[in-house]
Design a protein around this motif. Structure first.
Motif, mmCIF file in Angstrom:
data_model
loop_
_atom_site.group_PDB
_atom_site.id
_atom_site.type_symbol
_atom_site.label_atom_id
_atom_site.label_comp_id
_atom_site.label_asym_id
_atom_site.label_seq_id
_atom_site.Cartn_x
_atom_site.Cartn_y
_atom_site.Cartn_z
ATOM 1 N N ASN A 18 0.861 -1.182 0.000
ATOM 2 C CA ASN A 18 0.000 0.000 0.000
ATOM 3 C C ASN A 18 0.897 1.232 0.000
ATOM 4 O O ASN A 18 1.549 1.533 0.998
ATOM 5 C CB ASN A 18 -0.900 -0.026 1.241
ATOM 6 C CG ASN A 18 -1.904 1.103 1.268
ATOM 7 O OD1 ASN A 18 -1.677 2.170 0.714
ATOM 8 N ND2 ASN A 18 -3.024 0.872 1.949
ATOM 9 N N THR A 65 0.186 3.885 2.962
ATOM 10 C CA THR A 65 0.684 3.560 4.301
ATOM 11 C C THR A 65 2.201 3.423 4.303
ATOM 12 O O THR A 65 2.856 3.733 5.305
ATOM 13 C CB THR A 65 0.036 2.278 4.831
ATOM 14 O OG1 THR A 65 0.246 1.206 3.882
ATOM 15 C CG2 THR A 65 -1.456 2.466 5.030
ATOM 16 N N GLU A 77 -3.278 5.162 -4.292
ATOM 17 C CA GLU A 77 -4.243 4.145 -3.877
ATOM 18 C C GLU A 77 -4.635 3.240 -5.040
ATOM 19 O O GLU A 77 -4.803 2.030 -4.881
ATOM 20 C CB GLU A 77 -5.480 4.809 -3.284
ATOM 21 C CG GLU A 77 -5.236 5.478 -1.929
ATOM 22 C CD GLU A 77 -6.468 6.202 -1.413
ATOM 23 O OE1 GLU A 77 -7.420 6.403 -2.209
ATOM 24 O OE2 GLU A 77 -6.479 6.578 -0.218
ATOM 25 N N SER A 121 -1.969 0.521 -5.643
ATOM 26 C CA SER A 121 -1.580 -0.293 -4.493
ATOM 27 C C SER A 121 -2.229 -1.669 -4.573
ATOM 28 O O SER A 121 -3.467 -1.778 -4.632
ATOM 29 C CB SER A 121 -1.988 0.398 -3.189
ATOM 30 O OG SER A 121 -1.265 1.601 -3.020
ATOM 31 N N ILE A 134 -2.940 -3.770 -2.431
ATOM 32 C CA ILE A 134 -3.881 -4.053 -1.356
ATOM 33 C C ILE A 134 -5.313 -3.778 -1.785
ATOM 34 O O ILE A 134 -6.263 -4.403 -1.283
ATOM 35 C CB ILE A 134 -3.526 -3.215 -0.100
ATOM 36 C CG1 ILE A 134 -4.268 -3.729 1.124
ATOM 37 C CG2 ILE A 134 -3.797 -1.735 -0.320
ATOM 38 C CD1 ILE A 134 -3.792 -5.058 1.616
ATOM 39 N N ASN A 135 -5.487 -2.874 -2.762
ATOM 40 C CA ASN A 135 -6.837 -2.489 -3.190
ATOM 41 C C ASN A 135 -7.371 -3.335 -4.335
ATOM 42 O O ASN A 135 -8.515 -3.148 -4.763
ATOM 43 C CB ASN A 135 -6.850 -1.009 -3.582
ATOM 44 C CG ASN A 135 -6.558 -0.108 -2.396
ATOM 45 O OD1 ASN A 135 -7.017 -0.365 -1.287
ATOM 46 N ND2 ASN A 135 -5.776 0.947 -2.612
ATOM 47 N N GLU A 174 3.134 -3.410 6.119
ATOM 48 C CA GLU A 174 2.833 -3.741 4.720
ATOM 49 C C GLU A 174 2.593 -5.234 4.562
ATOM 50 O O GLU A 174 1.696 -5.666 3.823
ATOM 51 C CB GLU A 174 3.971 -3.271 3.812
ATOM 52 C CG GLU A 174 4.177 -1.772 3.793
ATOM 53 C CD GLU A 174 2.967 -1.028 3.254
ATOM 54 O OE1 GLU A 174 2.588 -1.263 2.094
ATOM 55 O OE2 GLU A 174 2.393 -0.218 4.011
ATOM 56 N N GLN A 229 -0.861 -6.322 6.432
ATOM 57 C CA GLN A 229 -2.137 -6.007 5.794
ATOM 58 C C GLN A 229 -2.364 -6.827 4.533
ATOM 59 O O GLN A 229 -3.497 -7.247 4.261
ATOM 60 C CB GLN A 229 -2.254 -4.513 5.512
ATOM 61 C CG GLN A 229 -1.195 -3.883 4.645
ATOM 62 C CD GLN A 229 -1.404 -2.373 4.475
ATOM 63 O OE1 GLN A 229 -2.493 -1.925 4.127
ATOM 64 N NE2 GLN A 229 -0.369 -1.594 4.738
ATOM 65 N N ILE A 230 -1.339 -7.119 3.756
ATOM 66 C CA ILE A 230 -1.565 -7.906 2.544
ATOM 67 C C ILE A 230 -1.892 -9.347 2.899
ATOM 68 O O ILE A 230 -2.735 -9.983 2.249
ATOM 69 C CB ILE A 230 -0.362 -7.836 1.575
ATOM 70 C CG1 ILE A 230 -0.769 -8.346 0.186
ATOM 71 C CG2 ILE A 230 0.829 -8.621 2.091
ATOM 72 C CD1 ILE A 230 -1.766 -7.506 -0.542
ATOM 73 N N GLU A 237 -5.640 -9.362 4.147
ATOM 74 C CA GLU A 237 -6.600 -9.168 3.063
ATOM 75 C C GLU A 237 -6.630 -10.373 2.116
ATOM 76 O O GLU A 237 -7.705 -10.792 1.655
ATOM 77 C CB GLU A 237 -6.260 -7.901 2.285
ATOM 78 C CG GLU A 237 -6.468 -6.616 3.056
ATOM 79 C CD GLU A 237 -7.941 -6.342 3.331
ATOM 80 O OE1 GLU A 237 -8.787 -6.790 2.535
ATOM 81 O OE2 GLU A 237 -8.246 -5.688 4.354
#
Length: 616
Positions: free
Chosen positions: A507, A510, A538, A541, A543-544, A568, A571-572, A575
């Protein structure tokens, strides 16, 4: 050919970071025999080396005093990159902590010519900026004198011949710097390189008379050239053009005027040794080309009177060792004997340089290495003349940086996977350094995802190679390369059998919010700023778009990473698991941006090998 486990390959040693002592008969270097790089010394070619430091943490450099039997070295803690400086008495073995401020970063700036003082930059005053300090050799901590306050990323490039001035570099990005002359007594800074736009001024050295600088720059060219900067007129005069390639490094002895410069030709090193000649500061003569193995050389350290220089050399099939070269003849002698852990060196595989046409016609260079049993010479690579019926699985290993370059240097991890029957492909997608400023800028900000498309083009090219199994393609990369892995898995999910993300960015928002304060401006110059480009950051990234991932994913990280914070990875993983992706996570509490300790490297790459064995 025998097969060996990953622990054996990771015990192949490297000797590098050469520094010749004041008498020229003593060499200091770094070697990772204990599992982390430590300081070693030896007296004469292939003499018995003596280990001088015994830490669990990595030593990052070693530099002999020009006048005494002592050397300076740097070391951080747990990979946090907050390096401290130390002095080692080479006669007694006694070590003194010169800085003693573990919350601050210290960047070595070199010894004065009499060895009485040294310079460094540090972010002691403000974590986001670096100031210039000078300290006596016997001083410590607060004894350092603050010579100049900085406003960004400052580095000391060395002392003038009379020790009255320091050469200071300020970096705005990897492709934009300025140089200053700093009066040590008054703290007065003189700007030497006023310019517009992005210009590199790198690898600068004082001229013997102190009236100019020798450096590499792309002030008026796409690639770096060797040039002379007159300190009175501030005019830059080109001395050597790279013929389309970068003159990417210069070492100069400011007492004799002897020098060594390197050209980076398609990733390979071409070294030239020479000597300044006559009254014209741009006139010089050259000596025969140094005789060195491997194809990659660097880290030059001159001996007394610059009659010889030491450097490290490596190659795909050559682990790193230090050689000493006679300047005038080019003859070289291997001084260190870094062992290959009992693995026959002739089993190490060499790569072939290839070029792949990307989606827009751009040619992307890369290095392809095939396991033993394939066509030994790699003749016909890419023309349908492969020799393996079923095809090899292939690891596409993407470098970080992003403005870095994959070069044909020795990698024990690569050689392990080749030994296990994997092919290995290392692309230099757009945005890589080594191919000129224009090529390096092709992935800036809004063009970021074009580099991911380059990876996809490389995979499509590999799929057409008869030696490769297109159903067993692995994405692997570290740091920014970890982002490239995640982006490749989300943008082109159908191409991949598995992904391995090491200390990667998931991301960009972040990441930029949480990276070290001293790094943020440099990174925003490459990726885009939080203030102006947040929506775009964003959008790219991974992550999205994690719901697009189809391949199993392995995420590895260091708890103390100051560059890409461990969040980092967290969060990945969270998700991806919520999306039903098979995910494995491995976090090392005593590591930072990468894995420096042998036991951690063994654990990490053993786990990667098991992961790929299961899924690929």
């Amino acid at each position: 050919m025998g097969t060996y486990d990953i622990e054996r390959y990771l015990n192949v040693r490297s000797a590098y970071g050469a520094s010749l002592g004041p008498e020229g008969d003593r060499l200091a270097f770094l070697m990772n025999t204990t599992g982390t790089p430590q300081v070693w010394t030896l007296e004469g070619a292939q003499a018995w080396p003596e280990q001088r430091t015994f830490y669990d943490e990595r030593v990052t450099f070693a530099s002999w005093s020009p006048e005494r039997a002592e050397l300076a070295f740097g070391m951080d803690e747990g990979g946090n990159e907050r390096a401290q400086l130390y002095r080692l008495d080479a006669e007694t073995g006694e070590i003194a902590n010169l800085t003693g401020m573990p919350e601050a970063k210290h960047r070595w700036g070199g010894w004065s010519h009499d060895g009485e003082r040294f310079a460094f930059t540090s972010n002691r005053r403000d974590e986001s900026v670096f100031d210039v300090y000078v300290q006596g050799r016997a001083g410590a901590g607060d004894d350092a004198e603050l010579v100049a306050e900085g406003e960004g990323w400052l580095t000391v490039g060395g002392w003038s011949p009379d020790d009255s001035r320091l050469l200071v570099s300020q970096a705005y990005s990897n492709f934009d710097q300025d140089l200053y002359s700093l009066e040590v007594e008054t703290g007065e800074m003189t700007h030497l390189t006023p310019h517009d736009g992005d210009v590199r001024y790198q690898s600068a050295s004082w001229a013997p008379d102190g009236e100019g600088l020798y450096l590499v720059t792309d002030e008026e060219t796409d690639t770096l050239v060797l040039a002379y900067l007159d300190l009175e007129t501030l005019e830059v005069e080109t001395m050597v053009e790279g013929d389309g390639w970068n003159v990417d490094g210069l070492a100069l002895d400011d007492e004799t005027g002897r020098f060594v410069y390197s050209r980076n030709v398609e990733g390979y090193t071409e070294l030239t040794a020479g000597e300044l000649a006559g009254d014209d500061p741009t006139a010089f003569e050259t000596f025969p080309e140094p005789d060195l193995p491997g194809g990659l050389s660097g880290g030059v350290s001159f001996g007394p009177d610059a009659e010889v220089f030491a450097c490290s050399t490596t190659g795909d099939a050559v682990n790193a060792n230090v050689f000493v070269v006679d300047v005038e003849s080019g003859d070289s002698e291997q001084w260190t004997l870094a062992p290959t852990a009992g693995i026959p060196p002739e089993t190490f595989r060499s790569s072939k340089l290839v070029h792949v046409e990307s989606f827009d016609g751009l040619e992307v260079p890369g290095f392809l290495t095939l396991p033993a049993g394939s066509a030994e010479s790699l003749e016909g690579v890419g023309d349908g003349n492969g020799t393996v019926d079923d095809g090899y699985p292939v690891i596409v290993d993407i470098h970080g940086g992003p403005e870095s370059q994959r070069r044909p240097s020795f990698s024990s991890v690569k050689q392990y996977f080749l030994n296990r029957g994997y092919a290995y492909f290392e692309p230099n997608v757009r945005g890589s350094s080594g191919y000129g400023s224009e090529y390096a800028s092709l992935d800036d900000v809004e063009k970021r995802m074009d580099s991911v498309a380059d990876v996809a083009a490389c995979v499509e090219w590999l799929a057409g190679h008869e030696a490769i199994d297109p159903d067993r393609v692995v994405a692997m990369g570290g740091s920014y390369g970890g982002f490239m892995v995640l982006a490749s898995l989300t943008e082109y999910p159908e191409l991949w059998a598995a992904g391995v993300d090491v200390v990667g960015i998931a991301n960009f928002v972040t990441f930029l919010e949480n990276t070290g304060d001293w790094r943020r401006k440099l990174r925003e110059a490459e990726y885009g700023s939080l203030a102006e480009d947040r929506e775009f950051l964003e959008s790219i990234s991974p992550i999205n778009t994690v719901e697009n991932i189809e391949a199993p994913l392995f995420v590895l990280h260091g708890e103390n990473d100051p560059r890409v914070p461990v969040g980092e990875a967290e969060q990945i993983v969270e998700e991806a698991r919520e999306q039903g992706v098979p995910v494995r996570k491995l976090i090392f509490e005593d590591e930072g941006h990468g894995f420096s300790k042998l036991e951690n490297r063994i654990e990490a790459y053993s786990a990667i090998a098991e992961f790929l064995e299961e899924h690929v």
